[in-house]
Scaffold this motif. Structure first.
Motif, short mmCIF file in Angstrom:
data_model
loop_
_atom_site.label_atom_id
_atom_site.label_comp_id
_atom_site.label_asym_id
_atom_site.label_seq_id
_atom_site.Cartn_x
_atom_site.Cartn_y
_atom_site.Cartn_z
N LEU A 158 0.84 -1.19 0.00
CA LEU A 158 0.00 0.00 0.00
C LEU A 158 0.88 1.25 0.00
O LEU A 158 1.81 1.36 0.79
N GLU A 159 0.59 2.17 -0.88
CA GLU A 159 1.36 3.40 -0.97
C GLU A 159 0.43 4.60 -0.91
O GLU A 159 -0.75 4.50 -1.26
N MET A 160 0.98 5.72 -0.42
CA MET A 160 0.22 6.96 -0.44
C MET A 160 1.18 8.14 -0.49
O MET A 160 2.39 7.98 -0.28
N GLU A 161 0.63 9.31 -0.74
CA GLU A 161 1.45 10.52 -0.80
C GLU A 161 2.12 10.75 0.55
O GLU A 161 1.50 10.60 1.60
N ARG A 162 3.42 11.07 0.54
CA ARG A 162 4.24 11.08 1.76
C ARG A 162 3.71 12.04 2.83
O ARG A 162 3.68 11.72 4.01
N ALA A 163 3.29 13.25 2.42
CA ALA A 163 2.81 14.23 3.40
C ALA A 163 1.56 13.71 4.11
O ALA A 163 1.40 13.88 5.33
N ARG A 164 0.68 13.06 3.37
CA ARG A 164 -0.53 12.50 4.00
C ARG A 164 -0.16 11.37 4.96
O ARG A 164 -0.73 11.26 6.05
N LEU A 165 0.82 10.55 4.56
CA LEU A 165 1.26 9.46 5.43
C LEU A 165 1.80 10.01 6.75
O LEU A 165 1.47 9.51 7.83
N TYR A 166 2.60 11.07 6.68
CA TYR A 166 3.15 11.65 7.91
C TYR A 166 2.07 12.26 8.78
O TYR A 166 2.13 12.18 10.01
N ASP A 167 1.06 12.86 8.15
CA ASP A 167 -0.07 13.38 8.93
C ASP A 167 -0.78 12.25 9.67
O ASP A 167 -1.15 12.39 10.84
N LEU A 168 -0.97 11.13 8.99
CA LEU A 168 -1.64 9.99 9.63
C LEU A 168 -0.80 9.43 10.78
O LEU A 168 -1.34 9.07 11.84
N ILE A 169 0.52 9.38 10.58
CA ILE A 169 1.40 8.91 11.66
C ILE A 169 1.33 9.86 12.86
O ILE A 169 1.20 9.42 14.02
N ASN A 170 1.40 11.16 12.61
CA ASN A 170 1.33 12.13 13.71
C ASN A 170 0.02 12.02 14.47
O ASN A 170 0.00 12.05 15.71
N ASN A 171 -1.07 11.90 13.74
CA ASN A 171 -2.38 11.78 14.40
C ASN A 171 -2.48 10.48 15.18
O ASN A 171 -3.09 10.43 16.26
N ARG A 172 -1.89 9.42 14.65
CA ARG A 172 -1.93 8.14 15.35
C ARG A 172 -1.17 8.22 16.67
O ARG A 172 -1.63 7.71 17.69
N VAL A 173 0.00 8.86 16.66
CA VAL A 173 0.76 9.03 17.90
C VAL A 173 -0.04 9.85 18.91
O VAL A 173 -0.07 9.52 20.11
N ASP A 174 -0.70 10.90 18.44
CA ASP A 174 -1.53 11.70 19.36
C ASP A 174 -2.62 10.84 19.98
O ASP A 174 -2.90 10.95 21.19
N ARG A 175 -3.25 9.98 19.19
CA ARG A 175 -4.31 9.11 19.71
C ARG A 175 -3.73 8.11 20.73
O ARG A 175 -4.35 7.80 21.75
N MET A 176 -2.54 7.60 20.45
CA MET A 176 -1.89 6.67 21.38
C MET A 176 -1.59 7.36 22.72
O MET A 176 -1.80 6.76 23.79
N MET A 177 -1.11 8.59 22.66
CA MET A 177 -0.82 9.31 23.89
C MET A 177 -2.10 9.59 24.67
O MET A 177 -2.15 9.44 25.89
N THR A 178 -3.15 9.97 23.96
CA THR A 178 -4.45 10.21 24.60
C THR A 178 -4.98 8.93 25.23
O THR A 178 -5.63 8.95 26.29
N ALA A 179 -4.70 7.80 24.60
CA ALA A 179 -5.18 6.51 25.11
C ALA A 179 -4.39 6.02 26.33
O ALA A 179 -4.75 5.00 26.93
N GLY A 180 -3.29 6.73 26.66
CA GLY A 180 -2.56 6.37 27.88
C GLY A 180 -1.25 5.65 27.65
O GLY A 180 -0.80 4.88 28.50
N TRP A 181 -0.60 5.92 26.52
CA TRP A 181 0.64 5.22 26.20
C TRP A 181 1.72 5.44 27.27
O TRP A 181 2.38 4.50 27.70
#
Length: 222
Positions: free
Chosen positions: A160-183
């Motif tokens: 699976l491939e996607m545009e790099r800037a969008r991928l980094y946005d998804l990674i950043n948002n995922r980390v934020d969700r992990m921290m909110t979840a209590g990482w």
């Protein structure tokens, strides 16, 4: 990393609800202190795949780490079993003297492997030094002589491939969700439970940095 018990948020394990709907394999099957290599993955995955084929089912391998997929699909023979007591002694030596000192020992006997392994990576240092002490042969020599054979399976590989800037946005948002979840609290709990800092999951991306933060070596912003 999802094979290890207790390391849940930072490994993005599928939810209990999803695992109820879709059977998942090789999740939560090892205590965090256990070692887990690509060959051990290959052995376990082979057994599961054959069992599912016997049931008339088609497994979907989802990754993840490219090396593990390569070992499974190209049938690399990377089986070098190191005695658990030898592994334990090397890890204890790393804890006592520090990873960089033991990395210097590895450089003396297997400079090729040492050049590919960071001096701060105790798991890979232990693996390479353990192979040499077990066999008298550098791990790098095993790797050079390892050859692929035809896969045991008829398989389709999808990337699976996607545009790099969008991928980094998804990674950043995922980390934020992990921290909110209590990482961060999860890491605190793992430390309180006595999980050693040298165990493999604590060396993975995210866990390693949060551990450094709790030790006072990194700010949370860093």
């Amino acid at each position: 990393m999802q094979v290890f018990q207790q390391f849940d948020i930072g490994t993005a394990k599928p939810s209990a609800e999803l695992r109820e709907r879709v059977p998942h394999h090789l999740i939560d099957c090892l205590p965090p202190q256990e070692n887990f290599t690509a060959f051990e993955f290959k052995q376990r995955a082979d057994n599961i795949i054959r069992d599912l084929h016997a049931q008339g089912k088609v497994p979907i391998i989802v990754g993840g780490t490219g090396l593990y997929i390569q070992v499974l699909m190209q049938d690399f023979d990377c089986a070098i079993a190191v005695d658990p007591e030898l592994r334990k002694r090397i890890l204890e030596n790393i804890e006592t003297r520090g990873a960089e000192a033991v990395h210097a020992e590895l450089t003396a006997v297997d400079p090729e492997s040492a050049s590919r392994i960071q001096p701060t990576d105790p798991i890979r240092i232990e693996r390479a030094l353990g192979v040499f002490r077990q066999t008298g042969i550098p791990l790098s020599k095993f790797h050079r002589e390892d050859t692929q054979s035809d896969s045991s399976y008829r398989a389709q590989l999808y990337v699976l491939e996607m545009e790099r800037a969008r991928l980094y946005d998804l990674i950043n948002n995922r980390v934020d969700r992990m921290m909110t979840a209590g990482w961060l609290d999860e890491v605190r709990t793992l430390i309180r439970c006595g999980i050693p800092e040298t165990c493999k999951p604590f060396q993975s991306i995210g866990y390693k940095q949060l551990l450094s933060h709790l030790k006072g070596d990194l700010s949370l912003d860093e």
